[in-house]
Write a protein that holds these residues in place. Structure first.
Motif, short mmCIF file in Angstrom:
data_model
loop_
_atom_site.label_atom_id
_atom_site.label_comp_id
_atom_site.label_asym_id
_atom_site.label_seq_id
_atom_site.Cartn_x
_atom_site.Cartn_y
_atom_site.Cartn_z
N ARG A 1 34.13 34.50 -19.28
CA ARG A 1 32.68 35.06 -20.36
C ARG A 1 31.79 33.88 -19.46
O ARG A 1 31.07 33.55 -18.83
CB ARG A 1 32.35 35.98 -20.58
N SER A 2 32.22 32.63 -20.83
CA SER A 2 31.13 31.85 -20.89
C SER A 2 31.45 31.38 -20.17
O SER A 2 30.70 30.52 -19.22
CB SER A 2 31.09 31.56 -22.22
N TRP B 1 28.89 29.05 -17.16
CA TRP B 1 28.02 27.89 -17.17
C TRP B 1 28.31 27.19 -16.04
O TRP B 1 27.69 26.23 -14.88
CB TRP B 1 29.07 27.31 -17.33
N LEU B 2 29.55 27.99 -15.19
CA LEU B 2 29.71 28.32 -13.09
C LEU B 2 28.43 29.07 -12.97
O LEU B 2 27.79 28.06 -11.90
CB LEU B 2 31.32 28.78 -12.94
#
Length: 128
Positions: A5-6, A10-11
């Motif tokens: 998820r993180s 960031w993407l």
């Protein structure tokens, strides 16, 4: 391969920033008057328009390559620092908040990708 998820957050930030920077670069390259005006008002040479657009394009592309994310984000931070200084010098301080917002997003991505910096993990620098 499933992304965490993180990583997706960031993407997503990279995609949002890239959208704005690529759009700004295109406007410069096609000669959009509003994009060229700050350069003209400052008396900057025409080649600085193309240098800035190149930084916007290359920095944006690098955001999607993990090993290049920090470098690309730092290029975009420099572009935003230059834009903020130009806007302040030109008296267009109303645009500085945009420079700060985009520059801050790029700085976050630079921090996120710091693990790929050369020499990271050597000479006592911790790895995440």
């Amino acid at each position: 391969m499933q992304k965490s998820r993180s990583e997706l957050v960031w993407l997503g930030l990279a995609a949002i920033l890239a959208f704005f920077f690529v759009r700004a670069g295109i406007e410069k390259v096609i000669g959009e008057p509003a994009a060229l005006l700050p350069f003209q008002k400052s008396g900057l040479p025409e080649w600085t328009v193309y240098l800035t657009a190149a930084g916007e394009f290359l920095g944006s592309a690098a955001l999607f390559v993990p090993r290049l994310r920090t470098l690309g984000a730092l290029v975009l931070v420099l572009v935003m620092l230059g834009a903020a200084v130009t806007n302040i010098v030109n008296g267009d301080v109303g645009y500085v908040w945009t420079n700060v917002l985009l520059g801050s997003g790029a700085l976050l991505l630079a921090w996120q990708g710091r693990g790929h910096l050369p020499g990271r993990g050597r000479r006592g620098l911790p790895r995440d």
